[in-house]
Design a protein around this motif. Structure first.
Motif, PDB file in Angstrom:
ATOM      1  N   VAL A  82      11.305  -2.958  30.267  1.00 12.37           N
ATOM      2  CA  VAL A  82      12.376  -1.983  30.082  1.00 12.37           C
ATOM      3  C   VAL A  82      13.656  -2.777  29.830  1.00 12.37           C
ATOM      4  CG1 VAL A  82      13.729  -0.133  31.108  1.00 12.37           C
ATOM      5  CG2 VAL A  82      11.272  -0.287  31.570  1.00 12.37           C
ATOM      6  N   TYR A  83      14.348  -2.428  28.759  1.00 15.73           N
ATOM      7  CA  TYR A  83      15.567  -3.148  28.367  1.00 15.73           C
ATOM      8  C   TYR A  83      16.788  -2.314  28.751  1.00 15.73           C
ATOM      9  CZ  TYR A  83      13.014  -6.745  25.897  1.00 15.73           C
ATOM     10  OH  TYR A  83      12.200  -7.821  25.597  1.00 15.73           O
ATOM     11  N   TYR A  84      17.726  -2.982  29.421  1.00 16.73           N
ATOM     12  CA  TYR A  84      18.927  -2.325  29.918  1.00 16.73           C
ATOM     13  C   TYR A  84      20.182  -2.890  29.258  1.00 16.73           C
ATOM     14  CZ  TYR A  84      15.915  -0.753  33.735  1.00 16.73           C
ATOM     15  OH  TYR A  84      14.913  -0.187  34.479  1.00 16.73           O
ATOM     16  N   THR A  91       7.499  -7.515  26.548  1.00 15.90           N
ATOM     17  CA  THR A  91       7.314  -6.161  27.042  1.00 15.90           C
ATOM     18  C   THR A  91       8.086  -5.947  28.342  1.00 15.90           C
ATOM     19  OG1 THR A  91       5.140  -5.904  26.034  1.00 15.90           O
ATOM     20  CG2 THR A  91       5.625  -4.519  27.936  1.00 15.90           C
ATOM     21  N   GLN A 150      20.310   3.530  31.474  1.00 16.04           N
ATOM     22  CA  GLN A 150      19.059   3.929  32.122  1.00 16.04           C
ATOM     23  C   GLN A 150      17.859   3.132  31.629  1.00 16.04           C
ATOM     24  OE1 GLN A 150      18.782   6.219  34.718  1.00 16.04           O
ATOM     25  NE2 GLN A 150      20.984   5.814  34.649  1.00 16.04           N
ATOM     26  N   GLY A 151      18.003   2.452  30.524  1.00 13.46           N
ATOM     27  CA  GLY A 151      16.934   1.606  30.022  1.00 13.46           C
ATOM     28  C   GLY A 151      16.102   2.255  28.932  1.00 13.46           C
ATOM     29  N   THR A 152      15.483   1.411  28.111  1.00  5.88           N
ATOM     30  CA  THR A 152      14.569   1.871  27.075  1.00  5.88           C
ATOM     31  C   THR A 152      13.350   0.948  27.067  1.00  5.88           C
ATOM     32  OG1 THR A 152      14.371   2.452  24.717  1.00  5.88           O
ATOM     33  CG2 THR A 152      15.698   0.518  25.229  1.00  5.88           C
ATOM     34  N   GLN A 153      12.175   1.564  26.985  1.00  2.00           N
ATOM     35  CA  GLN A 153      10.928   0.795  27.087  1.00  2.00           C
ATOM     36  C   GLN A 153      10.597   0.113  25.760  1.00  2.00           C
ATOM     37  OE1 GLN A 153       8.627   0.415  29.844  1.00  2.00           O
ATOM     38  NE2 GLN A 153       7.768  -1.113  28.431  1.00  2.00           N
ATOM     39  N   THR A 194       7.386  -2.123  24.279  1.00  5.56           N
ATOM     40  CA  THR A 194       6.023  -2.574  24.522  1.00  5.56           C
ATOM     41  C   THR A 194       5.522  -3.313  23.293  1.00  5.56           C
ATOM     42  OG1 THR A 194       5.609  -0.670  25.957  1.00  5.56           O
ATOM     43  CG2 THR A 194       3.690  -1.878  25.147  1.00  5.56           C
ATOM     44  N   ARG A 243      14.787  -8.117  37.355  1.00  3.85           N
ATOM     45  CA  ARG A 243      15.553  -7.929  36.129  1.00  3.85           C
ATOM     46  C   ARG A 243      16.118  -9.272  35.691  1.00  3.85           C
ATOM     47  NH1 ARG A 243      19.400  -2.720  35.646  1.00  3.85           N
ATOM     48  NH2 ARG A 243      17.453  -1.931  36.536  1.00  3.85           N
ATOM     49  N   ARG A 268      16.423  -7.251  30.875  1.00  2.13           N
ATOM     50  CA  ARG A 268      15.119  -6.606  30.816  1.00  2.13           C
ATOM     51  C   ARG A 268      14.394  -6.782  32.140  1.00  2.13           C
ATOM     52  NH1 ARG A 268      12.102 -10.633  26.440  1.00  2.13           N
ATOM     53  NH2 ARG A 268      11.866 -12.448  27.835  1.00  2.13           N
ATOM     54  N   GLY A 326      13.844   1.737  21.603  1.00  2.00           N
ATOM     55  CA  GLY A 326      12.641   1.132  22.127  1.00  2.00           C
ATOM     56  C   GLY A 326      11.398   1.779  21.536  1.00  2.00           C
TER      57      GLY A 326
END
Length: 124
Positions: free
Chosen positions: A93-95, A91, A116-119, A121, A45, A38, A9
């Motif tokens: 947080v992608y899980y 934009t 845990q997800g990755t941002q 933007t 989500r 996301r 991310g």
């Protein structure tokens, strides 16, 4: 038990590209269907893409169809999400998620494990 760790991310301008990766622990990765979801601030989500165990079949949300590509490498226990032509509305947080069934679709309850997800933007 499967543990999932997302990476890739970041901040990108509209029209740009990012490639997300999700590394899975364990030797049974090929036994799981995989998905990407996301969540934007203040929103629920939502489903992005899914891929079945062998990687042959994929499924996408209408909002990303033609721009995003999900793939997997069962020799590396990794699933990817290539995101092109990014828009500010991407934009979030992608899980990464894993489901025990041979095929898991767009429902949150179809998946058993989550990262845990990755941002991501996207600036305009």
């Amino acid at each position: 038990q499967v543990q999932l760790v997302e990476s890739g991310g970041g901040l990108v301008q509209a029209g740009g590209s990012l490639r997300l990766s999700c590394a899975a622990s364990g030797r049974t990765f090929r036994g799981y269907a995989m998905g990407w979801f996301r969540q934007a601030p203040g929103k629920e989500r939502e489903f992005v893409a899914a891929i079945e165990r062998s990687g042959v079949s994929t499924y996408y949300a209408d909002s990303v169809k033609g721009r995003f590509t999900i793939s997997r490498d069962n020799t590396k226990n990794t699933v990817y999400l290539q995101m092109n032509s990014l828009k500010p509305e991407d934009t979030a947080v992608y899980y990464c998620s894993a489901g025990r069934s041979s095929w898991s679709g767009p429902g949150l309850d179809e998946y058993d494990y989550w990262g845990q997800g990755t941002q991501v933007t996207v600036s305009s």
